[in-house]
Design an enzyme around this catalytic site. Structure first.
Site, PDB file in Angstrom:
ATOM      1  N   HIS A  94      -4.297   0.887   7.698  1.00  0.00           N
ATOM      2  CA  HIS A  94      -2.982   1.540   7.675  1.00  0.00           C
ATOM      3  C   HIS A  94      -2.958   2.700   6.663  1.00  0.00           C
ATOM      4  O   HIS A  94      -2.504   3.802   6.985  1.00  0.00           O
ATOM      5  CB  HIS A  94      -1.922   0.481   7.332  1.00  0.00           C
ATOM      6  N   GLU A  95      -3.484   2.439   5.469  1.00  0.00           N
ATOM      7  CA  GLU A  95      -3.433   3.469   4.414  1.00  0.00           C
ATOM      8  C   GLU A  95      -4.394   4.621   4.717  1.00  0.00           C
ATOM      9  O   GLU A  95      -4.059   5.784   4.485  1.00  0.00           O
ATOM     10  CB  GLU A  95      -3.737   2.854   3.037  1.00  0.00           C
ATOM     11  N   GLY A  98       0.842  -1.190   0.000  1.00  0.00           N
ATOM     12  CA  GLY A  98       0.000   0.000   0.000  1.00  0.00           C
ATOM     13  C   GLY A  98       0.875   1.236   0.000  1.00  0.00           C
ATOM     14  O   GLY A  98       2.032   1.207   0.433  1.00  0.00           O
ATOM     15  N   GLN A 119       2.650  10.155   1.497  1.00  0.00           N
ATOM     16  CA  GLN A 119       3.979   9.549   1.590  1.00  0.00           C
ATOM     17  C   GLN A 119       4.901   9.984   0.454  1.00  0.00           C
ATOM     18  O   GLN A 119       6.117   9.822   0.537  1.00  0.00           O
ATOM     19  CB  GLN A 119       3.877   8.015   1.581  1.00  0.00           C
ATOM     20  N   HIS A 125      -2.901   6.945   7.081  1.00  0.00           N
ATOM     21  CA  HIS A 125      -1.994   7.898   6.429  1.00  0.00           C
ATOM     22  C   HIS A 125      -2.751   9.125   5.935  1.00  0.00           C
ATOM     23  O   HIS A 125      -2.257  10.248   6.022  1.00  0.00           O
ATOM     24  CB  HIS A 125      -1.315   7.247   5.215  1.00  0.00           C
ATOM     25  N   CYS A 150       6.037   0.128   7.759  1.00  0.00           N
ATOM     26  CA  CYS A 150       5.583   1.243   6.916  1.00  0.00           C
ATOM     27  C   CYS A 150       6.774   1.749   6.109  1.00  0.00           C
ATOM     28  O   CYS A 150       7.871   1.883   6.650  1.00  0.00           O
ATOM     29  CB  CYS A 150       5.043   2.361   7.810  1.00  0.00           C
ATOM     30  N   LEU A 151       6.539   2.035   4.847  1.00  0.00           N
ATOM     31  CA  LEU A 151       7.617   2.536   3.986  1.00  0.00           C
ATOM     32  C   LEU A 151       8.131   3.889   4.460  1.00  0.00           C
ATOM     33  O   LEU A 151       9.245   4.283   4.122  1.00  0.00           O
ATOM     34  CB  LEU A 151       7.129   2.649   2.530  1.00  0.00           C
TER      35      LEU A 151
HETATM   36 CO    CO Z   1       2.623   3.234   5.763  1.00  0.00          CO
END
Ligand code: CO
Length: 199
Positions: A151-152, A48, A53, A155, A109-110
């Site tokens: 999670h997304e 995702g 981000q 964000h 998480c990225l």
């Molecule tokens: Co993330």
């Protein structure tokens, strides 16, 4: 084209993203943005990616859990985490309703690169949003897909998993692989739980 994924500490990751005008979804700049987000997510690789981000404060996220990559994961683990393939799609201007039951697993998480922690998430969610074809959709998700959605969508509201994690379980991905990967979840929760630290 792949984009640079911003790391925790960037203000854009902590602000609520702006809703997108529905009539803009099919316009070339947004279609191109979604394409670049997809490329960036695949390159990472991740399941995702949310627009904040990559520095864009809009309510757009992309999700994909590819069948070919899942083949490399232990089927027993896939069953425990209720994880299965999710075809690529975008989530635009979502609203989410959480089920009551929660489940706890390691999450990363990225934008908090190379770390992970236990995070309790609703096992089931309902999401109402628009997709990349500007169609209104209602998603009923459970298991890992429900976790990805939470999670997304977090964000898009300026939240990161570190705000929800069991903080004593915070660790590098490297040490997760080295020490915890094969430890039963009940044992991990016992050792890394708040109860143990209080002793
Ligand atoms: Co993330």
């Amino acid at each position: 084209m792949t984009l640079n994924v911003l790391q925790v500490g960037e203000a854009v990751l902590r602000r609520r993203a702006k809703p997108l005008a529905i009539e803009d979804i099919l316009r070339p700049p947004i279609q191109q943005l979604i394409e670049h987000m997809r490329d960036t997510m695949r390159e990472a690789p991740g399941v995702g990616l949310a627009a904040p981000q990559i520095g864009i404060p809009l309510q757009i996220a992309v999700i994909e859990d590819r069948a070919d990559l899942l083949q490399e994961i232990d089927p027993k683990w896939l069953a425990e985490t209720e994880r299965g393939p999710v075809p690529f799609h975008a989530v635009i201007n979502p609203s989410i309703t959480l089920g009551e039951e929660t489940v706890e697993f390691f999450e990363g998480c990225l934008s908090v690169a190379r770390f992970g922690a236990l995070v309790a998430r609703a096992r089931q969610v309902t999401v109402e949003c628009w997709n990349e074809r500007a169609e209104p959709v209602r998603i009923e998700a459970s298991g890992w897909y429900a976790r990805i959605l939470q999670h997304e969508i977090d964000h898009l509201n300026g939240w990161l998993y570190v705000d929800r994690m069991r903080s004593r379980s915070f660790m590098t991905v490297e040490n997760y692989g080295r020490y915890w990967k094969d430890v039963p979840m009940a044992e991990i929760r016992r050792v890394l739980g708040a109860e143990e630290g209080a002793k």
